[in-house]
Design a protein around this motif. Structure first.
Motif, PDB file in Angstrom:
ATOM      1  N   LEU A   1      -1.778  -8.215   6.350  1.00  0.00           N
ATOM      2  CA  LEU A   1      -2.333  -8.264   5.283  1.00  0.00           C
ATOM      3  C   LEU A   1      -1.515  -8.764   3.865  1.00  0.00           C
ATOM      4  O   LEU A   1      -1.644  -9.375   2.826  1.00  0.00           O
ATOM      5  CB  LEU A   1      -3.027  -6.918   4.781  1.00  0.00           C
ATOM      6  CG  LEU A   1      -3.946  -7.190   5.519  1.00  0.00           C
ATOM      7  CD1 LEU A   1      -4.920  -5.106   4.818  1.00  0.00           C
ATOM      8  CD2 LEU A   1      -5.408  -8.052   5.131  1.00  0.00           C
ATOM      9  N   ALA A   2       0.458  -8.869   4.499  1.00  0.00           N
ATOM     10  CA  ALA A   2       1.016  -9.305   3.712  1.00  0.00           C
ATOM     11  C   ALA A   2       0.883 -10.278   2.792  1.00  0.00           C
ATOM     12  O   ALA A   2       1.382 -11.199   2.058  1.00  0.00           O
ATOM     13  CB  ALA A   2       2.488  -8.672   3.482  1.00  0.00           C
ATOM     14  N   GLY A   3       0.743 -11.390   4.060  1.00  0.00           N
ATOM     15  CA  GLY A   3       0.632 -12.319   3.900  1.00  0.00           C
ATOM     16  C   GLY A   3      -0.670 -12.926   4.148  1.00  0.00           C
ATOM     17  O   GLY A   3      -0.957 -14.114   3.684  1.00  0.00           O
ATOM     18  N   MET A   4      -1.986 -12.750   3.281  1.00  0.00           N
ATOM     19  CA  MET A   4      -3.149 -13.049   3.276  1.00  0.00           C
ATOM     20  C   MET A   4      -3.392 -12.898   1.984  1.00  0.00           C
ATOM     21  O   MET A   4      -3.367 -11.518   1.126  1.00  0.00           O
ATOM     22  CB  MET A   4      -4.221 -11.911   3.893  1.00  0.00           C
ATOM     23  CG  MET A   4      -4.197 -12.417   5.416  1.00  0.00           C
ATOM     24  SD  MET A   4      -4.554 -14.072   5.852  1.00  0.00           S
ATOM     25  CE  MET A   4      -2.775 -14.714   7.102  1.00  0.00           C
TER      26      MET A   4
ATOM     27  N   GLU B   1      -5.971  -8.368  -2.924  1.00  0.00           N
ATOM     28  CA  GLU B   1      -5.359  -7.347  -2.954  1.00  0.00           C
ATOM     29  C   GLU B   1      -5.742  -6.693  -1.650  1.00  0.00           C
ATOM     30  O   GLU B   1      -7.842  -6.380  -1.682  1.00  0.00           O
ATOM     31  CB  GLU B   1      -5.634  -6.689  -4.892  1.00  0.00           C
ATOM     32  CG  GLU B   1      -4.942  -5.561  -4.689  1.00  0.00           C
ATOM     33  CD  GLU B   1      -5.434  -5.390  -6.515  1.00  0.00           C
ATOM     34  OE1 GLU B   1      -5.882  -4.223  -6.386  1.00  0.00           O
ATOM     35  OE2 GLU B   1      -4.012  -6.628  -7.000  1.00  0.00           O
ATOM     36  N   TRP B   2      -5.432  -5.817  -0.829  1.00  0.00           N
ATOM     37  CA  TRP B   2      -6.285  -4.856  -0.031  1.00  0.00           C
ATOM     38  C   TRP B   2      -4.956  -3.432  -0.451  1.00  0.00           C
ATOM     39  O   TRP B   2      -3.798  -3.082  -0.379  1.00  0.00           O
ATOM     40  CB  TRP B   2      -5.113  -5.340   0.959  1.00  0.00           C
ATOM     41  CG  TRP B   2      -5.449  -6.842   1.207  1.00  0.00           C
ATOM     42  CD1 TRP B   2      -4.192  -7.496   1.223  1.00  0.00           C
ATOM     43  CD2 TRP B   2      -6.639  -7.786   1.646  1.00  0.00           C
ATOM     44  NE1 TRP B   2      -4.715  -8.694   1.248  1.00  0.00           N
ATOM     45  CE2 TRP B   2      -6.257  -9.214   1.954  1.00  0.00           C
ATOM     46  CE3 TRP B   2      -8.078  -7.107   1.738  1.00  0.00           C
ATOM     47  CZ2 TRP B   2      -7.030 -10.180   1.712  1.00  0.00           C
ATOM     48  CZ3 TRP B   2      -8.420  -8.294   2.008  1.00  0.00           C
ATOM     49  CH2 TRP B   2      -8.414  -9.693   2.053  1.00  0.00           C
ATOM     50  N   ILE B   3      -6.283  -2.371   0.406  1.00  0.00           N
ATOM     51  CA  ILE B   3      -5.564  -0.326   0.447  1.00  0.00           C
ATOM     52  C   ILE B   3      -5.394  -0.482   2.447  1.00  0.00           C
ATOM     53  O   ILE B   3      -6.814  -0.902   2.389  1.00  0.00           O
ATOM     54  CB  ILE B   3      -6.104  -0.127  -0.360  1.00  0.00           C
ATOM     55  CG1 ILE B   3      -6.212  -0.054  -1.975  1.00  0.00           C
ATOM     56  CG2 ILE B   3      -5.960   1.211  -0.394  1.00  0.00           C
ATOM     57  CD1 ILE B   3      -6.893   0.273  -2.935  1.00  0.00           C
TER      58      ILE B   3
ATOM     59  N   PRO C   1      -1.280   5.928   1.708  1.00  0.00           N
ATOM     60  CA  PRO C   1      -1.744   4.800   1.585  1.00  0.00           C
ATOM     61  C   PRO C   1      -0.742   3.509   0.932  1.00  0.00           C
ATOM     62  O   PRO C   1      -0.048   4.194   0.379  1.00  0.00           O
ATOM     63  CB  PRO C   1      -3.009   5.439   1.056  1.00  0.00           C
ATOM     64  CG  PRO C   1      -2.436   6.585   0.133  1.00  0.00           C
ATOM     65  CD  PRO C   1      -1.455   6.922   1.120  1.00  0.00           C
ATOM     66  N   LEU C   2      -1.104   2.356   1.366  1.00  0.00           N
ATOM     67  CA  LEU C   2      -0.723   1.223   0.879  1.00  0.00           C
ATOM     68  C   LEU C   2      -1.366   0.283   0.174  1.00  0.00           C
ATOM     69  O   LEU C   2      -2.308   0.072   0.075  1.00  0.00           O
ATOM     70  CB  LEU C   2       0.611   0.326   1.805  1.00  0.00           C
ATOM     71  CG  LEU C   2       1.276   0.799   3.097  1.00  0.00           C
ATOM     72  CD1 LEU C   2       1.185  -0.212   3.982  1.00  0.00           C
ATOM     73  CD2 LEU C   2       2.013   1.945   2.049  1.00  0.00           C
ATOM     74  N   LYS C   3      -0.813   0.340  -1.276  1.00  0.00           N
ATOM     75  CA  LYS C   3      -1.395  -0.873  -1.434  1.00  0.00           C
ATOM     76  C   LYS C   3      -1.074  -2.432  -1.372  1.00  0.00           C
ATOM     77  O   LYS C   3       0.429  -2.912  -1.839  1.00  0.00           O
ATOM     78  CB  LYS C   3      -1.768  -1.132  -2.890  1.00  0.00           C
ATOM     79  CG  LYS C   3      -2.831  -1.759  -3.991  1.00  0.00           C
ATOM     80  CD  LYS C   3      -2.476  -1.479  -5.840  1.00  0.00           C
ATOM     81  CE  LYS C   3      -3.693  -1.136  -6.050  1.00  0.00           C
ATOM     82  NZ  LYS C   3      -4.348  -0.966  -7.336  1.00  0.00           N
TER      83      LYS C   3
END
Length: 409
Positions: free
Chosen positions: A81-84, A87-89, A125-127
């Motif tokens: 997700l870091a490369g997509m 904004e993701w959680i 968790p991460l954003k």
């Protein structure tokens, strides 16, 4: 009320077991398939909970992903997700939020990622604010989870400048990194690993048809059963001798514990033989997921052991060292940590519980490695038995087909 299974063993075992597909290969194949932009589904995927979490994430219309207790999914999806763009959680179970992820996150940030800890620093968790990563050169510790390294490697070809990874300290679980690199090659990407330096230049993945092989880690519990029961014979279709799975080494290790392996064109047959080591020594740094199986087997066969390379067991689904010490004591075996990364049983016994009731700690491998203890304790009770869905959903049904009696309590 907590679910319990009461387990009683058969007098003989001669059966064929259709193992689940490899969880490790399935999870990597899903990520690589997505990175290749393939529209072809992966064939023979694992039906375990960990793999389903990744499938559900890819099929979701939401930007919020709950990986539950799936550590592999947490690490692989964080990097993915870091490369997509977007904004993701990403979050997980209570135990997942206690498992450190900062070595992966901090390395991703160095490579250009934007990631924020939503609760405790260093933990999910991460954003994640995803975009194409710049890449570059990083230094990582080899004694962290190999999944951190695999997660970085799989997204490396899509980084603007590729990735140069310098690995410091001893590499643990190296076969899992080899598996990742081998599968990346299957999807058309070249990786160069010289000494402790891995280089991945910018390149594109190729969409391919991919079939997942059967799981050698799941086979280990059948090796344990065959080791404990004279006359036992089990056929395991779909396992390959020349497998990239590091846990295929289980066949070599069990040759000292009374199991011979016959390799067939379509799988293997394992048989009980009268062979028993006086004491079992092994460094599990490359096969940490086998440690519980071998600790249980050695105790049940009365073989003292000394294991090294078990440091990573403390940060798995539970502290597996503490769990083994606690639960095997219920069956009369006094294990101890004899140093950093060392687990030992010198043959010391104590009075076992009349009906040992085994806690599983939300850890699938605790349930499956302890179940064959029913050969010694009839019956044996397993608490929260369905934790096995994480990697081997049909485990209890397969035991029933082999003649075990499994009764809900």
């Amino acid at each position: 009320m907590q679910q319990q299974y009461r387990i009683s063993p058969p007098d003989k075992v001669r059966t064929t077991v259709h193992l689940p597909a490899s969880k490790s290969i399935s999870n990597r194949a899903l990520i690589l398939n997505a990175l290749s932009l393939s529209t072809t589904p992966i064939h023979a995927l694992s039906d375990c909970e960990d793999t389903q979490v990744i499938i559900d994430s890819f099929n979701s219309d939401s930007n919020l992903f709950d990986v539950k207790g799936a550590g592999t999914a947490m690490r692989f999806l964080t990097a993915f997700l870091a490369g997509m763009e977007g904004e993701w959680i990403i979050r997980g179970s209570k135990r997942m939020h206690e498992r450190p992820i900062h070595p992966l996150v901090e390395t991703l940030i160095v490579l250009g990622a934007e990631i924020e800890y939503l609760e405790k620093e260093g933990f999910p968790p991460l954003k994640i604010r995803g975009h194409r990563l710049k890449g570059g050169e990083v230094y990582v510790a080899g004694n962290i989870s190999s999944q951190f390294i695999s997660a970085l490697l799989m997204i490396a070809p899509l980084m603007e400048n590729g990735l140069v990874m310098n690995i410091e300290k001893q590499v643990i679980s190296k076969p899992y990194i080899d598996l990742t690199i081998g599968m990346m090659k299957d999807f058309g990407v070249h990786v160069k690993w010289e000494d402790n330096r891995i280089t991945v230049r910018p390149q594109k993945y190729r969409a391919v048809e991919y079939r997942v092989e059967k799981d050698w880690s799941a086979a280990s519990y059948w090796y344990e059963i065959v080791s404990l029961l004279p006359g036992a014979e089990v056929k395991l279709p779909g396992l390959k001798k020349e497998s990239l799975q590091g846990d295929s080494y289980v066949a070599n290790l069990f040759s000292d514990l009374g199991v011979e392996t016959e390799y067939l064109s379509d799988g293997i047959i394992i048989r009980h033989v009268r062979r028993k080591a006086k004491k079992f020594f092994h460094n599990f740094v490359q096969e940490p997921d086998l440690a519980q199986t071998f600790a249980a087997t050695c105790c049940f066969k009365g073989i003292p052991f000394l294991f090294s390379g078990t440091e990573s067991l403390k940060i798995k689904e539970t502290d597996r060292i503490a769990a083994l010490i606690n639960e095997l004591q219920k069956m009369g075996f006094m294990l101890r940590e004899s140093g950093s990364g060392m687990l030992e049983w010198d043959g010391e016994r104590c009075l076992p519980d009349k009906v040992p009731t085994i806690d599983t700690y939300d850890d699938h491998r605790m349930a499956m490695s302890m179940a064959p203890g029913s050969f010694l304790f009839k019956p044996l009770v397993i608490n929260d038995p369905m934790v096995i869905t994480k990697s081997y959903p049909s485990f209890w049904e397969d035991l029933k087909l082999a003649g075990f009696t499994i009764q809900p309590k």
